[in-house]
Design an enzyme around this catalytic site. Structure first.
Site, PDB file in Angstrom:
ATOM      1  CE  LYS A 103      -4.025   1.931   2.321  1.00 32.29           C
ATOM      2  NZ  LYS A 103      -3.580   3.276   2.648  1.00 32.29           N
ATOM      3  CD  GLU A 137      -1.967   6.106  -3.457  1.00 30.74           C
ATOM      4  OE1 GLU A 137      -2.885   5.618  -4.156  1.00 30.74           O
ATOM      5  OE2 GLU A 137      -2.175   6.648  -2.357  1.00 30.74           O
ATOM      6  CB  CYS A 159      38.378   4.303  29.476  1.00 23.95           C
ATOM      7  SG  CYS A 159      37.598   2.750  29.019  1.00 23.95           S
TER       8      CYS A 159
HETATM    9  S1  IVH Z   1      -6.887  -0.417  -3.801  1.00 21.56           S
HETATM   10  C1  IVH Z   1     -11.452   0.987  -3.484  1.00 21.56           C
HETATM   11  N1  IVH Z   1      -4.353  -0.730  -3.623  1.00 21.56           N
HETATM   12  O1  IVH Z   1      -5.035   3.707  -0.298  1.00 21.56           O
HETATM   13  C2  IVH Z   1     -10.133   1.489  -3.253  1.00 21.56           C
HETATM   14  N2  IVH Z   1      -5.277   1.291  -2.826  1.00 21.56           N
HETATM   15  O2  IVH Z   1      -6.725   3.877   2.053  1.00 21.56           O
HETATM   16  C3  IVH Z   1      -9.220   0.523  -3.843  1.00 21.56           C
HETATM   17  N3  IVH Z   1      -3.613   2.873  -1.995  1.00 21.56           N
HETATM   18  O3  IVH Z   1      -7.505   5.564  -1.805  1.00 21.56           O
HETATM   19  C4  IVH Z   1      -7.875   0.945  -3.597  1.00 21.56           C
HETATM   20  N4  IVH Z   1      -1.860   1.632  -2.389  1.00 21.56           N
HETATM   21  O4  IVH Z   1      -5.294   5.579  -3.010  1.00 21.56           O
HETATM   22  C5  IVH Z   1      -5.363   0.081  -3.377  1.00 21.56           C
HETATM   23  N5  IVH Z   1      -2.079  -1.153  -3.586  1.00 21.56           N
HETATM   24  C6  IVH Z   1      -3.105  -0.341  -3.332  1.00 21.56           C
HETATM   25  C7  IVH Z   1      -2.931   0.935  -2.773  1.00 21.56           C
HETATM   26  C8  IVH Z   1      -4.054   1.721  -2.516  1.00 21.56           C
HETATM   27  C9  IVH Z   1      -2.287   2.793  -1.925  1.00 21.56           C
HETATM   28  C10 IVH Z   1      -4.425   4.019  -1.522  1.00 21.56           C
HETATM   29  C11 IVH Z   1      -5.566   4.347  -2.461  1.00 21.56           C
HETATM   30  C12 IVH Z   1      -6.797   4.426  -1.590  1.00 21.56           C
HETATM   31  C13 IVH Z   1      -6.223   4.429  -0.216  1.00 21.56           C
HETATM   32  C14 IVH Z   1      -7.191   3.786   0.752  1.00 21.56           C
END
Ligand code: IVH
Length: 723
Positions: free
Chosen positions: A129, A185, A441
């Site tokens: 993420k 992202e 020391c």
């Molecule tokens: S899936 C329905 N995959 O995290 C939303 N989101 O906390 C599906 N994000 O708004 C998102 N890495 O911008 C997905 N590998 C990833 C992600 C990711 C970062 C962000 C995304 C989302 C937020 C949610």
């Protein structure tokens, strides 16, 4: 091209010109009706579609674009800010999990919803993420027509103009028909962020040096910097920021991308869209938890920040059935990683004395979890670091010093010991004294000096200092030294502290004693297997290992002696040059006048230099070191090194660099293996390097190697090379 084909092309281009004229007129009419007459003549969604189509055609046929096209008012960013745009499909957020049980529960919930048996093996895609800013990219027939931030989910800000400056976002896809919203992202890599913040701090300093006040501030983190760079009214600033983008899904699509998420992401990638890299198909919640653990370990090696992992049901028809709750899809969950930076109290500063006498300040912390690991001590490096300066004398932490009792921010980077990122002096007690380094020391009471031009304080006690002697013994048996199996730091400490009753001598006083240990224990009627930490088997194995270690190469022996400044590379150079112990020690005594042929020869071996040569001579002139050698050398069989004796291997004589994480062996093991096969291992990539072995997360070094045309291989190729 024959005349008919040429005519056909003109006809079709005319068609596009006519369509651009038509769309321009329709949109202008709609604008007038909406803004001036307050009587809309079409639905918002129709208006948006027409506008996107016009943007696409204008991008393909810029020669037909009207001077004052209504699209120029799109996303340009007025002084007031960015235009709002409605997403064709709502941008949702994710449910969060914070513990393994939440993942088990997530899986149960899904199965319950779908009416599946508990035994059903659910397939997921697990991925990292990214901690960035969500973007929705709209492509029409493979042309990027709009980029928008998430906003409230229904409606975001039109940042198209800025996004067009991001090199990793393609404006034309290799393929792709119809309408497609790609979701991903935008973020800034850690190196890029460090560079940007360095410049930002320099700028702030320059302004302040001129005696002016500034509202400029350093960026808090890469996410903050990425967001600031996208939501910029000046697109040239966005361009200069070097942002990255990775896709993790999609919104509305006119053509499905596949039946499974995994394949759909591969299809996006094939179209030319950069997609998230660390994806893995996992079966069941156990696999998911294992994936989480693996990411937890490699997190700090990744070139960008992540704040969790995301698990998504792979089968898109199941995703469809699961659908969404009001805010998030039921088919996905984010498992958050614990924070990597945490505030805690610095309870004490201890001074540890190393094998070369260096005094290392170690901060003792009120225990905290950092990046999923319990942390209770941090390295404080040296006096300058504590006082708020780096090795170049530039200020760090805005020049704030560190004192016992302070509230400090701790972070972990890689597998190394935790460090301090910041200190909150607003929480400091008024009477809290500045930390001062001891004059004596803490172990042997000898004088402590800080040599001019050096950052390190040193104990002058040398062999009188127990900490230094013990450190040297530990180093001798360690992986950097002779690498004794079954004789670690703990065991050496135990053997060093025990004394024979008869003569009061330590069981282990110097490296030579290791090879006499069995004999001396027998003479004193001591059964090692009866001692704490030992048993019959480990004792037997130890004595067998000691016998094996009697045979040693000259270069290994030189390294293991732990002479200050002398590392494995220069030991190898010395061994290559002098070939035998006798020739080496003879040459050293001849060089001890620090002039003449022997001295000139010594300092020029592999660029050894005067510092190392001096350190060698000083050690060999030290009477205690002489006693060590007198007791050690007769115990050993030192292999004379004949260069030609060394078997030629695929990597002999080659210069290597290891970077990133290796999965099958530690970096240290890889280095030792490489050296044993006749290669030299370096840490920096230059044009003199023959080969770079890059594991995951190797970012800048492999990039540099590619730029310099240095060959880069992965771990698998490496294992094959040495097999
Ligand atoms: S899936 C329905 N995959 O995290 C939303 N989101 O906390 C599906 N994000 O708004 C998102 N890495 O911008 C997905 N590998 C990833 C992600 C990711 C970062 C962000 C995304 C989302 C937020 C949610």
């Amino acid at each position: 091209m024959d005349i008919f084909e040429a005519q056909k092309q003109i006809d079709s281009e005319n068609k596009f010109k006519q369509r651009i004229d038509e769309l321009t007129r329709l949109i202008e009419e709609a604008n007038t009706a909406y803004h001036d007459n307050d009587t809309p003549i079409m639905e918002d969604s129709e208006y948006d579609q027409l506008k996107l189509e016009l943007i696409k055609l204008e991008r393909l046929y810029p020669q037909y674009k009207h001077m004052n096209s209504p699209t120029d008012k799109v996303g340009g960013g007025t002084k007031k800010g960015f235009r709002k745009v409605k997403h064709a499909q709502k941008m949702l957020s994710l449910d969060n999990a914070f513990a393994n049980e939440d993942i088990v529960e997530f899986e149960k919930r899904i199965k319950r919803f779908l009416g599946l048996e508990e035994e059903y093996v659910m397939h997921y895609v697990a991925e990292t993420k990214l901690d960035g800013l969500a973007l929705s990219l709209t492509y029409m027939d493979g042309v990027l027509v709009q980029a928008a931030t998430r906003g409230g989910g229904e409606e975001g800000e039109d940042v198209t103009n800025n996004v067009l400056t991001i090199r990793s976002i393609p404006t034309r896809l290799k393929s792709g028909l119809g309408f497609m919203e790609v979701r991903g992202e935008v973020f800034m890599e850690k190196d890029e962020f460090a560079e940007l913040n360095k410049k930002q701090k320099e700028l702030i300093k320059r302004v302040e040096d001129e005696g002016k006040k500034t509202s400029l501030k350093p960026y808090l983190n890469p996410r903050n910097a990425a967001a600031g760079s996208i939501r910029q009214l000046d697109r040239e600033i966005t361009r200069s920021r070097n942002l990255s983008f990775l896709a993790h899904g999609w919104g509305k699509l006119s053509t499905p991308l596949g039946n499974h998420l995994w394949d759909a992401m591969n299809n996006l990638e094939a179209m030319g869209i950069p997609v998230i890299k660390d994806r893995k198909v996992c079966k069941g919640s156990k696999d998911l938890v294992a994936y989480y653990e693996s990411v937890l370990h490699k997190r700090s090696d990744l070139p960008f920040d992540i704040d969790g992992v995301v698990f998504k049901v792979n089968d898109l028809s199941l995703q469809q059935r699961l659908g969404n709750s009001t805010t998030s899809p039921r088919w996905a969950i984010a498992y958050k990683l614990p924070p990597e930076k945490v505030w805690t109290t610095l309870e004490d500063i201890e001074i540890q004395v190393g094998r070369t006498g260096s005094l290392s300040p170690v901060g003792k912390l009120k225990k905290v979890m950092v990046g999923g690991v319990n942390v209770s001590s941090v390295t404080l490096h040296n006096e300058d670091f504590i006082n708020g300066f780096d090795s170049k004398g530039d200020t760090i932490r805005d020049g704030k010093d560190i004192r016992i009792g302070d509230t400090v921010e701790v972070y972990r980077s890689g597998d190394v010991i935790p460090r301090i990122a910041d200190v909150d002096i607003s929480k400091r007690k008024r009477e809290s004294p500045k930390f001062t380094f001891p004059d004596l020391c803490p172990v042997c009471n000898s004088k402590v000096v800080r040599p001019e031009g050096e950052a390190i304080h040193r104990c002058t006690g040398e062999y009188k200092c127990e900490a230094q002697v013990l450190g040297k013994l530990q180093y001798f048996v360690s992986i950097d030294g002779l690498n004794f199996d079954g004789l670690g730091t703990k065991m050496i400490t135990q053997l060093y502290h025990r004394k024979f009753e008869g003569n009061g001598q330590r069981w282990l006083e110097n490296p030579g004693d290791i090879f006499q240990l069995e004999k001396n224990l027998i003479t004193n009627n001591i059964v090692l297997a009866d001692e704490e930490h030992w048993g019959e088997r480990s004792t037997q194995e130890l004595f067998a290992e000691i016998e094996r270690k009697r045979t040693v190469s000259l270069s290994k022996l030189l390294t293991a002696l732990g002479i200050r400044h002398l590392g494995s590379k220069n030991s190898q150079h010395l061994a290559d040059h002098y070939q035998t112990w006798d020739k080496f020690s003879e040459a050293l005594s001849q060089a001890s006048s620090r002039e003449g042929e022997a001295w000139d020869e010594l300092i020029s071996i592999g660029g050894l230099g005067e510092t190392i040569a001096n350190s060698l001579i000083e050690s060999f002139q030290n009477p205690v070191f002489q006693v060590w050698l007198d007791s050690l050398i007769p115990e050993l069989v030192i292999l004379d090194l004949q260069s030609s004796d060394q078997e030629a291997t695929a990597i002999s004589g080659k210069s290597l660099v290891f970077t990133g994480k290796l999965e099958k062996m530690t970096r240290k093991e890889a280095q030792i293996k490489a050296e044993s096969l006749g290669a030299r291992v370096y840490s920096a990539v230059s044009k003199n390097i023959d080969l770079v072995i890059a594991g995951p997360g190797s970012g800048s070094k492999s990039k540099k190697a590619n730029e310099l045309g240095v060959k880069v291989i992965n771990e698998e190729d490496w294992l094959e090379l040495i097999s």
